[in-house]
Design a protein around this motif. Structure first.
Motif, short mmCIF file in Angstrom:
data_model
loop_
_atom_site.label_atom_id
_atom_site.label_comp_id
_atom_site.label_asym_id
_atom_site.label_seq_id
_atom_site.Cartn_x
_atom_site.Cartn_y
_atom_site.Cartn_z
N VAL A 141 38.77 13.78 34.53
CA VAL A 141 39.02 14.28 35.88
C VAL A 141 40.07 13.36 36.48
N SER A 142 41.16 13.94 36.98
CA SER A 142 42.27 13.14 37.52
C SER A 142 42.70 13.67 38.87
N PRO A 143 43.27 12.79 39.70
CA PRO A 143 43.82 13.25 40.98
C PRO A 143 45.09 14.06 40.75
N MET A 144 45.36 15.01 41.62
CA MET A 144 46.58 15.81 41.53
C MET A 144 47.73 15.15 42.26
N SER A 145 47.45 14.53 43.38
CA SER A 145 48.53 13.95 44.18
C SER A 145 48.69 12.48 43.85
N ALA A 192 47.90 7.43 43.32
CA ALA A 192 47.18 7.30 44.58
C ALA A 192 45.78 6.77 44.32
N LYS A 193 45.33 5.87 45.18
CA LYS A 193 43.98 5.34 45.05
C LYS A 193 43.02 6.38 45.61
N ARG A 194 42.07 6.78 44.81
CA ARG A 194 41.11 7.79 45.22
C ARG A 194 39.72 7.22 45.10
N ASP A 195 38.95 7.30 46.17
CA ASP A 195 37.58 6.81 46.12
C ASP A 195 36.63 7.80 45.47
N ASP A 196 37.06 9.07 45.33
CA ASP A 196 36.16 10.08 44.79
C ASP A 196 36.40 10.40 43.31
#
Length: 134
Positions: free
Chosen positions: A82-86, A100-104
């Motif tokens: 699972v990866s961030p898109m932005s 981007a740092k994502r907490d979720d």
């Protein structure tokens, strides 16, 4: 980095290595982090035989896999990420790019080697819910 991510997504979506196209199964599910839906990201599947595909997450964290085989993927064992898109772009003299740092979406879930997420796809529709924790 964003361009590399998009190339990876495109490559996974059209990769058909080692697949005969038979025994195609619908796979869908929901991605959550600490019980809350993750609605901005991408889920990617890669089989031991080299077949890969990915899907965007919906507003409710849901996804449905599609491939060149239609609405489904061939049978087999798949590693999942699972990866961030932005991604944020940090421009400097060296023009470096940072994700981007994502907490979720913890970083361990963003790599096939460390995610520990795996699915054995068999004949028939399957639901694969991904419940991430820190």
């Amino acid at each position: 980095m964003f361009a590399r991510l998009m190339l990876m997504v495109a490559g996974l979506a059209f990769c058909g290595c080692g697949s005969s196209g038979s025994d195609v199964s619908k796979v869908s599910g929901t991605v959550t982090f600490n019980g809350q839906p993750v609605n901005d990201g991408i889920v990617s599947f890669m089989s031991d035989s080299g077949f890969g595909t990915s899907a965007l997450l919906g507003d409710d964290g849901s996804y449905q896999l599609r491939s060149q085989h239609g609405k489904g993927i061939p049978s087999g064992v798949y590693k999942v990420t699972v990866s961030p898109m932005s991604e944020d772009v940090a421009e400097s003299e060296s023009r470096t790019y940072r994700a981007a740092k994502r907490d979720d979406i913890p970083s361990k879930y963003q790599n096939f080697e460390t995610s520990a997420l795996e699915l054995r796809v068999e004949n028939g529709p399957q639901v694969f819910d991904i419940q991430m924790k820190p």
